[in-house]
Design a protein around this motif. Structure first.
Motif: not given
Lengths: 81, 227
Positions: A23-35
């Motif tokens: 979940r933490t990695v997903r959040d980081a990916l989202n914040s990098l623009g991988f929405d």
């Protein structure tokens, strides 16, 4: 010399359990623009080399040590060559 | 009454446990993980730490140490065993307690004081634990989980030893530090002689160290020593 046998064992958290690291990695990916990333699950890859162990021996290794049956599932892949 | 503190490579609360138990007047010695006997001991403590660097899964390698066969025999004979923090993880991995411990929901190592209260009030470990107890936690993998069927059994058989609660004893989501199912902080085996818990009672023995609430867990043994 006899060729060694190689296996890849994939150990993953059961799907019904929350993977907090994933979940933490997903959040980081989202914040990098991988929405569009909705879910990330993290597992382990264990590579095994053995002289003679067959698939059933590797299954036994998984049951006895490599995977926790309460929380994890495993998949075994024999690697050619 | 003589207590064994099992030392496994990577144990780091062994000295806390020795200090705490000796402070309660209980004769206490270390036992190395390669030992295959616990003869002469009346109480076994698996202390906290990071055995084998938490490789593979917390407690997984330690659970296969030679001494664990002796611990299993000791437990089967009704001997009292407590696993604290990593020691709880070891007992679970050894199959002496049900369920599993996963990384905390917040993905953080938690090191602070929490409150717990005894749900079971009949076991040697919990019978003297009356009020909500303040004691430290220090863990990264303390989220207790178990299959539905196991949870039902734990509840029916009165094997939930401790739950996280507020200082006044209410079991709330806010009082749950790590996302454990049903706020579970500790569980017992079927017979009630084996206890595993994430909080550290051995660090709550002296007022100078912040709390004496951990003493009640060892009351039965300290008392046995005195008589």
């Amino acid at each position: 010399m006899a060729a060694v046998k190689r296996y890849r064992v994939y150990v993953t958290l059961k799907p019904q359990l929350l993977d907090s690291a994933g979940r933490t990695v997903r959040d980081a990916l989202n914040s990098l623009g991988f929405d569009d990333v909705q879910n990330v699950r993290i597992g382990k890859l264990i590579e095994i080399e053995a002289q003679a162990a067959d698939r059933s021996a590797v299954e036994e290794m998984c049951r006895k040590l490599l995977a926790n049956p309460v929380t994890e599932e495993f998949e075994i892949e024999e690697v050619e060559g | 009454m003589k207590a064994a503190i099992v030392q496994i490579p990577g144990s780091n609360c062994d000295q806390d446990a020795l200090f705490g138990l000796r402070g309660l007047g209980i004769e206490t010695e270390y036992v190395w993980h390669a030992s295959d006997t616990l003869t002469g001991f009346d109480l076994v403590v698996i202390p906290g730490g990071f055995t084998y660097g938490d490789y593979l899964r917390c407690g997984a390698i330690a659970a296969r140490a030679p001494v664990m066969d002796a611990v299993r025999q000791f437990a089967e004979g009704g001997g009292p065993v407590i696993g604290i923090c990593n020691g709880f993880q070891v007992l679970i991995e050894a199959g002496l307690l049900p369920g599993a411990l996963l990384p905390n929901v917040g993905q953080r190592f938690l090191c602070r004081t929490v409150h717990i209260k005894a749900v079971n009030r009949e076991s040697l470990w919990t019978q003297a634990c009356e009020k909500p107890l303040a004691m430290p936690i220090a863990h990264n993998e303390g989220r207790y989980v178990a299959e539905e069927e196991t949870l039902k059994r734990l509840s029916q058989e009165n094997r939930i030893a401790f739950v996280y609660c507020t200082p006044t004893g209410e079991v709330t989501e806010e009082a749950n530090p790590n996302g454990s199912v049903q706020n579970i902080a500790g569980v017992l085996n079927e017979r009630g002689n084996v206890l595993g818990m994430m909080p550290h009672p051995e660090r709550a023995i002296l007022q100078e160290l912040g709390s004496t609430d951990g003493r009640c867990l060892f009351d039965a043994f300290a008392h046995a020593h005195a008589t």
